[in-house]
Design an enzyme around this catalytic site. Structure first.
Site, PDB file in Angstrom:
ATOM      1  N   HIS A 117       4.420  -0.714 -13.729  1.00  0.00           N
ATOM      2  CA  HIS A 117       3.717  -0.121 -12.682  1.00  0.00           C
ATOM      3  C   HIS A 117       3.687   1.342 -12.854  1.00  0.00           C
ATOM      4  CE1 HIS A 117       2.111   1.264  -8.862  1.00  0.00           C
ATOM      5  NE2 HIS A 117       1.790   0.012  -8.523  1.00  0.00           N
TER       6      HIS A 117
ATOM      7  N   GLU B 176      -4.799  -0.868 -13.820  1.00  0.00           N
ATOM      8  CA  GLU B 176      -4.588   0.016 -12.712  1.00  0.00           C
ATOM      9  C   GLU B 176      -4.735   1.290 -13.067  1.00  0.00           C
ATOM     10  OE1 GLU B 176      -2.444  -1.973  -9.462  1.00  0.00           O
ATOM     11  OE2 GLU B 176      -0.782  -1.143 -10.752  1.00  0.00           O
TER      12      GLU B 176
ATOM     13  N   GLY C  13      -3.478   4.402  -4.397  1.00  0.00           N
ATOM     14  CA  GLY C  13      -3.101   5.159  -3.257  1.00  0.00           C
ATOM     15  C   GLY C  13      -4.004   6.168  -3.182  1.00  0.00           C
TER      16      GLY C  13
ATOM     17  N   SER D 226      -6.713   1.038  -4.891  1.00  0.00           N
ATOM     18  CA  SER D 226      -7.430   1.071  -3.444  1.00  0.00           C
ATOM     19  C   SER D 226      -8.451   0.216  -3.439  1.00  0.00           C
ATOM     20  CB  SER D 226      -8.040   2.641  -3.990  1.00  0.00           C
ATOM     21  OG  SER D 226      -7.275   3.836  -3.812  1.00  0.00           O
TER      22      SER D 226
ATOM     23  N   GLY E 199      -2.095  -2.588  -3.091  1.00  0.00           N
ATOM     24  CA  GLY E 199      -0.891  -2.004  -2.556  1.00  0.00           C
ATOM     25  C   GLY E 199      -0.957  -1.372  -1.224  1.00  0.00           C
ATOM     26  N   GLY E 200      -2.025  -0.726  -0.996  1.00  0.00           N
ATOM     27  CA  GLY E 200      -2.173  -0.160   0.463  1.00  0.00           C
ATOM     28  C   GLY E 200      -2.607  -1.038   1.524  1.00  0.00           C
TER      29      GLY E 200
ATOM     30  N   GLU F 291       3.758   3.839 -10.993  1.00  0.00           N
ATOM     31  CA  GLU F 291       4.662   4.546 -10.175  1.00  0.00           C
ATOM     32  C   GLU F 291       6.128   4.513 -10.775  1.00  0.00           C
ATOM     33  OE1 GLU F 291       4.091   2.776  -6.500  1.00  0.00           O
ATOM     34  OE2 GLU F 291       2.125   3.953  -6.319  1.00  0.00           O
TER      35      GLU F 291
ATOM     36  N   ASN G  64       1.596  -5.873  -4.008  1.00  0.00           N
ATOM     37  CA  ASN G  64       2.598  -4.843  -3.927  1.00  0.00           C
ATOM     38  C   ASN G  64       2.928  -4.050  -2.767  1.00  0.00           C
ATOM     39  OD1 ASN G  64       4.455  -3.017  -5.208  1.00  0.00           O
ATOM     40  ND2 ASN G  64       2.970  -1.807  -6.265  1.00  0.00           N
ATOM     41  N   TRP G  65       3.979  -4.550  -2.351  1.00  0.00           N
ATOM     42  CA  TRP G  65       4.399  -3.960  -0.825  1.00  0.00           C
ATOM     43  C   TRP G  65       5.248  -2.588  -0.996  1.00  0.00           C
ATOM     44  CZ3 TRP G  65       5.985  -8.910   2.276  1.00  0.00           C
ATOM     45  CH2 TRP G  65       4.975  -9.611   2.440  1.00  0.00           C
ATOM     46  N   LYS G  66       5.274  -2.229  -2.172  1.00  0.00           N
ATOM     47  CA  LYS G  66       6.181  -1.020  -2.658  1.00  0.00           C
ATOM     48  C   LYS G  66       7.385  -0.894  -1.861  1.00  0.00           C
ATOM     49  CE  LYS G  66       1.614   0.782  -3.815  1.00  0.00           C
ATOM     50  NZ  LYS G  66       0.929   1.880  -4.597  1.00  0.00           N
TER      51      LYS G  66
END
Ligand code: PEP
Length: 242
Positions: free
Chosen positions: A102, A174, A180, A220, A241-242, A104, A16-18
């Site tokens: 998600h 998640e 993150g 993470s 993601g990170g 977020e 997930n490159w956000k």
């Protein structure tokens, strides 16, 4: 009893490159992943760049086994919905997957499980595969509400989904407190939550769906903790993601 072992669930690893890539960095990242993972058959690898990067990333992935997904989708297929992107648009640009629910989006943009459910139906009726994200916050975990939250999110997000559609859904557990933050769920915490989600699937749909649905972990994940997490019998991959 849900049979946790013995089912060959193909692991799914999502990126997930956000909102973190430019056109140049997205293409460079996709190219490097094609070089390292581009012929992988044992794992479904799904890259989810921001919408404006999709077309260029898709061109980079051609000829590889890597697949592309959107980070979100709107629940209608077309119409006067300024700023939204529909499932047919994602299909047309080369996506075969999309992330729905998600945290977020749930947290920052107020998406309820009812909205997630509408997005999931749009995803499935347009022949896209879904990564359906669920997870509790730090406060919910420490108030002993993890199972209640996972149950509500899974039940309400999956409302009206048929058992025949379930092979097109990967659940992403998640925990919000791990996304993150650098704080990862321990392999045991992840395993416990995945077993709980699998039992819920048995209750909501049936034992076979519970045993065959892939449940990936996100929060993470790094190269140093991925192996321990993925060695758990009910952890079928990772969302990174990170
Ligand atoms: C995510 O955004 O889905 C995620 C897991 O992020 P991170 O790897 O940065 O925790």
């Amino acid at each position: 009893m849900v049979e946790a072992r013995g089912h060959a669930r193909k692991p799914t690893v999502g990126g997930n490159w956000k909102m973190n890539t430019t056109l140049e960095t997205a293409v460079a990242l996709a190219e490097s992943l094609v070089r390292s993972l581009g012929q992988t058959l044992q794992v479904d690898v799904v890259l989810c760049p921001p919408f404006p990067n999709l077309e260029a990333v898709y061109r980079t992935l051609e000829g590889s086994t890597l697949r592309m997904g959107g980070q979100d989708v709107f629940w209608e297929d077309a119409g006067a919905y300024t700023g939204e992107v529909s499932a047919p648009m994602l299909v047309a640009i080369g996506c075969s997957w999309v992330i729905v629910g998600h945290s977020e989006r749930r947290r920052l943009l107020g998406e309820s499980s009812e909205i997630v459910n509408r997005k999931l139906h749009a995803t499935l009726r347009n022949d896209l595969n879904a990564i359906l994200a669920i997870g509790e916050t730090y406060d919910e975990r420490h108030a002993g509400q993890t199972e209640q939250v996972l149950e509500e999110q899974l039940r309400d997000s999956l409302a009206g989904v048929s058992r025949d559609q379930m092979p097109h859904i990967v659940i992403a557990y998640e925990p919000v407190w791990a996304i993150g933050t650098g704080e990862t769920a321990s392999p045991e915490q992840a395993q416990d939550a995945h077993v709980f989600a699998r039992r819920l699937l048995a209750h909501l749909i049936d034992e076979e769906v519970a045993a065959t649905t892939r449940i990936q972990y996100g929060g993470s994940v790094t190269s140093s903790n991925a192996a321990a997490l993925m060695s758990q019998p009910d952890v079928d991959g990772a969302l990174v993601g990170g």
